[in-house]
Design an enzyme around this catalytic site. Structure first.
Site: not given
Ligand code: MRU
Length: 349
Positions: A45-47, A88, A197, A238, A248-249
């Protein structure tokens, strides 16, 4: 260095981020479908990391094809890209990587490349994206380090570290670089409900680097800011729209508002592959809604009563007006972002 993902002769190997920090185990994806599942299930995960993972997924699909000619492979190539694009929706790096592969494939068909050459060039492109990502993190780290105090505490949200990239990290790259320069930085890591996270991944990777880290629950930042215990905020992104609005998150927006209220600088660190000039404002950024079970359960244990309503958007959008600066590998951008982003896009192309 933390091995987020790696190409091997047998497939793409991922550290399993759903198991960290209690277990350091690896998942080997041997087909593009398995890469898609690894992205969907947040093993990776993570852009930036999911962008490069998709690139390797396409390379894997090309290696495994049974098609005999480039033109027979073309519809399969499209299906591979479509499958990976459906994993995603929010991080634009995924679509940036897939589009880059599509442009390469079209150029190779145009050049009448053989299927063997196509396989080689697609893999080489994925390797190039991997290396470029690490280099971008290092460069933005050096730019961003100058923004952090010589001594003080920095709050970060989610994990924008080595685990979210091919190595070094974006927001955590900025922190790492400041520490490498001798700055005495203490990190506060928001736990980042519901997927944790921050508590699991940011804490794990900063501790591995001996960077002093304190995990806080997501509802504690305001009180720490009011007490003067946080001097700066650095987060990843993101997708950054053309006007600087930043997805973002989930929870990043809260932190940005709190930072503004307390006069604390709020920095976003992201590679250029996260900038989406084609999306005018944050309102047009698609926000992923994830499964209710991430909220209702933790570690296999139910937390909420049966049948209660659940809302689980994975990201939010921080309006550009809350962002003190956007740190990229091309430089540090300031408001008005519509202009600074457009200028930098023109200069670089
Ligand atoms: O749902 P995730 O874990 O993929 O979300 C990750 C984030 O929001 C990160 O902050 C962002 O991708 C930047 S990573 C360098």
């Amino acid at each position: 260095m933390i091995p987020t993902l790696a190409w091997t002769p047998n497939g793409v190997r991922f550290i399993d981020q759903t198991k960290l920090p209690l277990e350091e185990s690896y998942v080997l994806a041997t087909t593009y479908e398995q890469v898609a599942i690894v992205i969907e299930t947040m093993v990776v995960r993570g852009a930036p990391a999911i962008g490069v993972s998709a690139a390797y997924g396409i390379a894997l699909g090309a290696q495994r094809t049974t098609a005999l000619t480039p033109h027979l492979f073309a519809p399969e190539f499209d299906a591979i890209c479509a499958r990976l694009a459906a994993t995603r929706p929010t991080a634009v790096n995924l679509f940036w990587a897939i589009d880059r592969m599509k442009r390469l494939f079209a150029a190779l068909l145009e050049e009448n490349a053989t299927l063997e050459q196509i396989k080689e060039r697609i893999l080489a492109e994925a390797h190039a994206m991997y290396e470029e990502d690490i280099a971008a993190c290092r460069t933005m780290g050096a730019f961003g380090a100058a923004l952090l105090p010589d001594q003080g505490a920095v709050l970060t949200h989610c994990n924008a570290g080595a685990l979210a990239t091919c190595g070094y990290g974006t927001a955590l790259g900025v922190i790492r670089s400041a520490v490498e320069q001798g700055k005495r930085i203490h990190v506060f890591a928001d736990e980042t409900r519901p997927f944790l996270q921050g508590a699991r991944l940011t804490a794990w990777e900063l501790m591995a680097d001996n960077i002093p880290t304190t995990v806080i629950c997501d509802n504690m930042a305001a009180s720490l800011m009011r007490a003067g215990r946080i001097q700066a905020v650095v987060v990843g992104a993101d997708r950054i729209a053309a006007n600087g609005d930043t997805a973002n998150k989930i929870g990043t927006y809260n932190v940005a508002i709190l930072a503004k209220e307390h006069g604390i600088p709020f920095y976003v660190a992201a590679p250029w592959s996260t900038i989406d000039i084609a999306t005018a404002t944050g309102d047009a950024i698609p926000i992923e809604e994830r499964a209710a079970i991430e909220v209702t359960h933790h570690g296999g244990k139910q937390l909420t009563p049966d049948g209660v309503g659940i809302c689980n958007p994975a990201f939010d959008v921080t309006p550009a007006k809350y962002i003190t600066a956007i740190v990229t590998e091309r430089g540090v951008l300031r408001a008005p972002y519509a202009e600074s982003l457009r200028e930098m896009e023109l200069v670089a192309n």
